[in-house]
Motif scaffolding. Structure first.
Motif, PDB file in Angstrom:
ATOM      1  N   HIS A   1       0.854  -1.191   0.000  1.00  0.00           N
ATOM      2  CA  HIS A   1       0.000   0.000   0.000  1.00  0.00           C
ATOM      3  C   HIS A   1       0.886   1.236   0.000  1.00  0.00           C
ATOM      4  O   HIS A   1       1.942   1.275   0.639  1.00  0.00           O
ATOM      5  CB  HIS A   1      -0.892   0.028   1.240  1.00  0.00           C
ATOM      6  N   ARG A   2       0.423   2.265  -0.725  1.00  0.00           N
ATOM      7  CA  ARG A   2       1.137   3.544  -0.763  1.00  0.00           C
ATOM      8  C   ARG A   2       0.134   4.667  -0.890  1.00  0.00           C
ATOM      9  O   ARG A   2      -0.767   4.634  -1.739  1.00  0.00           O
ATOM     10  CB  ARG A   2       2.091   3.561  -1.964  1.00  0.00           C
ATOM     11  N   ASP A   3       0.237   5.655  -0.007  1.00  0.00           N
ATOM     12  CA  ASP A   3      -0.525   6.887  -0.149  1.00  0.00           C
ATOM     13  C   ASP A   3       0.339   8.037   0.354  1.00  0.00           C
ATOM     14  O   ASP A   3       1.532   7.861   0.605  1.00  0.00           O
ATOM     15  CB  ASP A   3      -1.894   6.803   0.546  1.00  0.00           C
ATOM     16  N   GLY A   4      -0.242   9.209   0.529  1.00  0.00           N
ATOM     17  CA  GLY A   4       0.545  10.373   0.914  1.00  0.00           C
ATOM     18  C   GLY A   4       1.035  10.351   2.345  1.00  0.00           C
ATOM     19  O   GLY A   4       1.922  11.133   2.711  1.00  0.00           O
ATOM     20  N   ARG A  55       5.431   8.446   6.145  1.00  0.00           N
ATOM     21  CA  ARG A  55       6.150   9.146   5.081  1.00  0.00           C
ATOM     22  C   ARG A  55       6.667  10.522   5.496  1.00  0.00           C
ATOM     23  O   ARG A  55       7.517  11.087   4.812  1.00  0.00           O
ATOM     24  CB  ARG A  55       5.267   9.269   3.836  1.00  0.00           C
ATOM     25  N   ARG A  91      -7.505   7.763   8.668  1.00  0.00           N
ATOM     26  CA  ARG A  91      -8.295   8.979   8.464  1.00  0.00           C
ATOM     27  C   ARG A  91      -9.628   8.853   9.193  1.00  0.00           C
ATOM     28  O   ARG A  91     -10.389   7.920   8.933  1.00  0.00           O
ATOM     29  CB  ARG A  91      -8.521   9.220   6.975  1.00  0.00           C
ATOM     30  N   HIS A 133     -13.241   7.622   7.762  1.00  0.00           N
ATOM     31  CA  HIS A 133     -13.016   6.819   6.563  1.00  0.00           C
ATOM     32  C   HIS A 133     -12.727   5.372   6.978  1.00  0.00           C
ATOM     33  O   HIS A 133     -12.249   5.114   8.082  1.00  0.00           O
ATOM     34  CB  HIS A 133     -11.835   7.361   5.756  1.00  0.00           C
ATOM     35  N   ILE A 151      -7.339   1.512   6.312  1.00  0.00           N
ATOM     36  CA  ILE A 151      -6.522   0.951   5.245  1.00  0.00           C
ATOM     37  C   ILE A 151      -6.168  -0.481   5.647  1.00  0.00           C
ATOM     38  O   ILE A 151      -5.641  -0.722   6.735  1.00  0.00           O
ATOM     39  CB  ILE A 151      -5.231   1.767   5.045  1.00  0.00           C
TER      40      ILE A 151
END
Length: 237
Positions: free
Chosen positions: A18-21, A77, A204, A207, A210
């Motif tokens: 998985h990759r997000d900001g 990150r 989040r 939401h 993940i």
């Protein structure tokens, strides 16, 4: 002991689940420590420069996995993301699912281990023992499959102590296959059969969390195949 080394930065990037900001979730290989020890040597952190993806700084570990444990590993990150992840882990809000192969077969189909843990010896590094004066430690477990002398157990740690699953499993008479510390596995024996199968991170507010799932490493997949076990997917929200 054999390992999945060596790895290049590109190899590590290929293991992203998985990759997000805010965060990355890696499929950590067995046999590679997450950071350098006192004697140095190959480690995951040394490769994090290849995981910037345009950001000015390397990602950083949000938690730890043992050298010989494989599977889901979370990285933050940037500083704000790391602070958020630190709170989630410390407050027990990150869901963790581990798969293990243990020696023996439990009488029950599921259970809960509540056994405080503390460092057993100042001369043995992170070598933990059940101790009534130790830190509260809770692990839930359930049987996924049984075989000749071995069982496939799903562990859910509700606290995050070092070596918690390994120490708790041995405490109830089910040492992990390939564990040289808590299972008395002789040198040259099977590798540790402990895999961080899935993780759920409510990053989040408002939401869905993940969720990531890591495939079995080769040595555990071989044991599953020999036992006739099928590694079906984890149910996700």
């Amino acid at each position: 002991m054999a390992s999945d080394l060596p790895l290049s930065p590109d190899d590590l990037a290929a293991r992203l689940l998985h990759r997000d900001g805010l965060m990355l979730i890696l499929d950590k290989p067995a046999g590679l420590p997450v950071h350098a020890g006192p004697k140095g040597g190959p480690n995951l952190e040394a490769l994090f420069g290849g995981l910037r993806f345009g950001l000015p700084r390397d990602p950083a570990l949000a938690h730890r996995l043992d050298k010989d444990t494989s599977g889901c590993l979370v990285l933050g990150r940037h500083r704000k993301a790391l602070a958020k992840l630190g709170k989630l882990f410390s407050n027990g809000r990150v869901g963790k699912t581990y798969w293990a192969v243990v020696k023996g077969s439990p009488t029950d189909e599921a259970g809960r281990i509540e056994a405080p843990l503390s460092k057993r010896s100042p001369d043995r590094g992170w070598w933990m023992a059940v101790d009534p004066n130790g830190l509260p430690s809770v692990t839930e477990w359930r049987v996924k499959a049984r075989g000749d002398s071995l069982s496939w157990i799903e562990f859910t740690p509700l606290t995050g102590r070092t070596h918690q699953i390994r120490a708790h499993a041995a405490h109830i008479g089910l040492p992990l296959l390939g564990d040289p510390i808590y299972g008395s596995t002789p040198a040259g024996g099977p590798r540790l059969h402990l895999h961080a199968r899935a993780i759920s991170v409510p990053m989040r507010d408002g939401h869905p969390p993940i969720v990531a799932e890591a495939p079995l490493p080769a040595h555990i997949a071989e044991t599953f195949a020999a036992m006739g076990w099928s590694a079906e997917p984890i149910n996700t929200p």
